[in-house]
Enzyme design. Sequence first.
Site, mmCIF file in Angstrom:
data_model
loop_
_atom_site.group_PDB
_atom_site.id
_atom_site.type_symbol
_atom_site.label_atom_id
_atom_site.label_comp_id
_atom_site.label_asym_id
_atom_site.label_seq_id
_atom_site.Cartn_x
_atom_site.Cartn_y
_atom_site.Cartn_z
ATOM 1 N N ASP A 37 0.848 -1.183 0.000
ATOM 2 C CA ASP A 37 0.000 0.000 0.000
ATOM 3 C C ASP A 37 0.885 1.234 0.000
ATOM 4 O O ASP A 37 1.716 1.403 0.896
ATOM 5 C CB ASP A 37 -0.894 -0.083 1.250
ATOM 6 C CG ASP A 37 -1.519 1.225 1.667
ATOM 7 O OD1 ASP A 37 -1.600 2.149 0.841
ATOM 8 O OD2 ASP A 37 -1.953 1.328 2.831
ATOM 9 N N SER A 38 0.765 2.085 -1.036
ATOM 10 C CA SER A 38 1.502 3.349 -1.125
ATOM 11 C C SER A 38 3.009 3.074 -1.152
ATOM 12 O O SER A 38 3.519 2.513 -2.119
ATOM 13 C CB SER A 38 1.101 4.271 0.030
ATOM 14 O OG SER A 38 1.547 5.582 -0.204
ATOM 15 N N ALA A 39 3.755 3.436 -0.097
ATOM 16 C CA ALA A 39 5.182 3.112 -0.082
ATOM 17 C C ALA A 39 5.382 1.614 -0.205
ATOM 18 O O ALA A 39 6.327 1.145 -0.850
ATOM 19 C CB ALA A 39 5.825 3.621 1.203
ATOM 20 N N GLY A 91 3.519 -0.287 -1.965
ATOM 21 C CA GLY A 91 3.352 -0.570 -3.383
ATOM 22 C C GLY A 91 4.625 -0.316 -4.164
ATOM 23 O O GLY A 91 4.929 -1.024 -5.136
ATOM 24 N N LEU A 124 -1.162 -1.339 -4.439
ATOM 25 C CA LEU A 124 -2.292 -0.535 -3.992
ATOM 26 C C LEU A 124 -1.856 0.932 -3.924
ATOM 27 O O LEU A 124 -1.136 1.335 -3.017
ATOM 28 C CB LEU A 124 -2.771 -1.012 -2.619
ATOM 29 C CG LEU A 124 -3.173 -2.497 -2.548
ATOM 30 C CD1 LEU A 124 -3.301 -2.947 -1.095
ATOM 31 C CD2 LEU A 124 -4.473 -2.723 -3.292
#
Length: 330
Positions: A163-165, A167, A197
Amino acid sequence: MSSFAAYEVDECRGVLRVFSDGSIVRSPNPSFPVPVQDDGSVDWKDAQFDAAHDLHLRLYKPRHRLASDGPKFPVFYYFHGGGFCIGSRTWPNCQNYCLRLASELRAVVVAPDYRLAPEHHLPAAIDDGAAAVEWLRRQAASPDPDPWFAEAVDFGRVFISGDSAGGNIAHHLAVRFGSAAGRAKLEPVRIRGFVQLMPFFGGTRRTKSEAECPKDAFLNLELNDRYWRLSLPRGATADHPLVNPFGPGSPDLEPLEFEPMLVVVGDRDLLRDRAAAYAKRLREWGKPVELAEFQGQQHGFFTIDPWSEPANELMRVIKRFMDEKRSGSN
């Protein structure tokens, strides 16, 4: 001789404070103090995966298999977000999402921590992500693995998500382990797919979604730039290869092999344009990449409210993606 008190120069969501003298203060409390929604259907525990850096991961496993002789659980990694600067496997928002992932996907979820900036600049987090996957290989190859893996886990069906970092970490692990040599390093573990994500990518040239992002967004441009400023290798710009997959100094991704990949974006997310462009370019090169866009959703909608209807739909999308890889054919 005069003395000056150190003053705060950077702050991230109330849990990270950086001062003018270089000192750093981290709060022991989570940035998102929400209650943990644990209904008892999923067991969980912690394990150390890197003794040298004292790094741990949290394991989640559905309490019961659907049948004692039924399919074994796949393994689903979840690397948390936080701009490489904040976040933890122990934060309740991360725990809530992992509990739901384990329950809905019928999978053993592995949620590793990794070293955070600014104490540890990139690529520390990327290297720690690889170490967490290599820990699973050691479990698979061990004559005496963790009891959670001994009978109930299918090491041939492993998925890496972030998720985010997280990802961003998933992208770099897809590059690292996509080649024949990379796959061989993980045997008998077999990665079947990657789920990014809202991946945290950047660049020196602003995208439309960055330039038009409202200041009151969950992830706004000022916070986005602060995360990169604190986590980048010293002297690097946002076009560094760890940040911008298509930057001027980035390796050419076209000849590389990739496992199937699902890229998730929200149309109100600051990072939307970069992630969508990433998926589009890889698809144009013939890579097995799927883009799933969620209308009206901003950054991190699935952990902000893991039980919302958009989060429900995302869970269905991830489950379908995994089920399509059940046979092991890409």
